[in-house]
Design a protein around this motif. Structure first.
Motif, PDB file in Angstrom:
ATOM      1  N   SER A   1     -38.834  48.645 -33.832  1.00 33.44           N
ATOM      2  CA  SER A   1     -39.205  49.992 -33.401  1.00 33.44           C
ATOM      3  C   SER A   1     -39.640  50.827 -34.595  1.00 33.44           C
ATOM      4  CB  SER A   1     -38.016  50.658 -32.695  1.00 33.44           C
ATOM      5  OG  SER A   1     -38.320  51.979 -32.348  1.00 33.44           O
TER       6      SER A   1
ATOM      7  N   TYR B   1     -41.682  50.263 -27.094  1.00 26.79           N
ATOM      8  CA  TYR B   1     -41.254  50.942 -28.324  1.00 26.79           C
ATOM      9  C   TYR B   1     -42.066  52.219 -28.565  1.00 26.79           C
ATOM     10  CZ  TYR B   1     -38.555  46.877 -29.943  1.00 26.79           C
ATOM     11  OH  TYR B   1     -37.645  45.870 -30.079  1.00 26.79           O
TER      12      TYR B   1
ATOM     13  N   PRO C   1     -35.469  52.768 -29.057  1.00 26.14           N
ATOM     14  CA  PRO C   1     -35.051  51.366 -29.063  1.00 26.14           C
ATOM     15  C   PRO C   1     -33.842  51.084 -28.194  1.00 26.14           C
ATOM     16  CG  PRO C   1     -34.587  52.415 -31.178  1.00 26.14           C
ATOM     17  CD  PRO C   1     -35.477  53.337 -30.416  1.00 26.14           C
TER      18      PRO C   1
END
Length: 329
Positions: free
Chosen positions: A45, A245, A250
């Motif tokens: 992420s 993402y 996340p």
């Protein structure tokens, strides 16, 4: 057969379900895999968010070639990918030892780790409703695993079972492709999360049946078809995850991978593989209730999380998904 449960109460186990001590060794492997999944998701992420800043274009509408090439040059994204690869290795080890109904839901531990990590890194405080949603999802899966651990066992994987899984997966693959085309320009995190969770649920199932066929010494063209389906599901699932993402935090992504994924895999394990064939009727009721409440938890995270639907390129005054990091990350 009797077993001491929580609080010292005796639990009566069906005689048709022998407790195989070997199946419990898959649990610690699944726990390690869950931790690796949490850290891998956090690093991936961070890498994608950094690339969006550099490229100046959000990945809400899908990853472009420029995004992909930039990701390969981001150390944080590469590290995250390696950690996720290790998580898969541990997951495969757990599947080789235990029924999918037991070990797959344990990945929800990763949701707790990711929630704490992301809150610390981003500086975003999770509200009571988000915390309650996480607790609901984790608690539901915990009950599910406890019941499954004492009521399921591995079954022989026949050709008929493989065909049923492959046909079902074919339908899911078509639907996932349609959803991706319809919603790719809307940046709806929950769509990507549900899609990835369902696809990875089938990936885990294919991994389990391939391992089982190897253990049975029965590896032929139908099993190779499952290997190909595993690869296709894994690639499309990865595409869904990377897009998720960009439109969500996340911990929401991990919620999908650790709640929806195992629920799909577990229901396949129960309905097609027959892992709970000798379990009493109340077990099925518990599975349905805990599966439904876990999904409510994931939807709650998606709805109430302060970062859900926000891109790092949003200029709304809100805290971005990940705070600026060193250029080398």
């Amino acid at each position: 057969m009797e077993l001491f449960g929580a609080g010292g109460f005796l639990l009566e186990l069906p005689e048709g379900i022998p407790l195989d001590p070997r199946q419990y060794w898959g649990i610690p492997l699944a726990l390690v895999g869950a931790a690796l999944l949490a850290f891998g998701a956090q690093y991936q992420s961070r890498g994608l968010n950094k690339v969006e800043r550099i490229v100046g274009v959000s990945a809400h509408a899908g990853l472009s070639l420029r995004h992909m090439l930039s990701l390969l040059r981001r150390p944080s994204w590469v590290v995250g990918t390696v950690l996720l690869g290790l998580a898969v290795v541990f997951q495969l080890g757990s599947l080789a030892l235990s029924p999918i109904t037991i070990v797959q839901p344990i990945g929800v531990v990763g949701l707790i780790i990711t929630s704490v990590l992301n809150s610390r890194i981003s500086g975003v405080r999770l509200g009571k409703r988000v915390t309650a949603s996480i607790a609901l999802a984790v608690g539901s899966v915990a009950v599910f695993v406890f019941v499954a651990a004492t009521n399921v066992r591995d079954q022989v994987v026949t050709d008929a079972k493989l065909l049923a899984i492959l046909i079902t997966f074919g339908v899911v693959l078509i639907l996932a492709r349609i959803l991706f085309v319809l919603y790719r320009h809307r940046g709806i995190a929950l769509i990507y999360i549900v899609g990835a969770g369902v696809l990875y649920g089938f990936v885990a199932t294919f991994a389990k049946v391939v391992i089982s066929r190897l253990q049975q010494g029965d590896f032929e063209w139908l099993t190779w078809t499952c290997v190909a389906a595993l690869a296709a599901g894994g690639l499309l699932g990865m595409l869904f995850v990377q897009n998720a993402y960009s439109s969500g935090p996340p911990d929401l992504v991990v919620a999908g991978l650790t709640v929806i994924d195992p629920m799909v895999a577990v229901f396949i394990g129960i309905l097609i593989l027959g892992e709970a064939a000798h379990a009493p009727a109340w077990v099925s009721v518990v599975f349905v209730i805990t599966g439904a409440t876990a999904m409510v938890g994931v939807i709650g995270i998606s709805r109430f999380h302060p970062q859900s639907g926000k891109s790092v390129l949003d200029h709304t005054g809100k805290m971005p998904v990940v705070t600026p990091v060193d250029p080398e990350d």
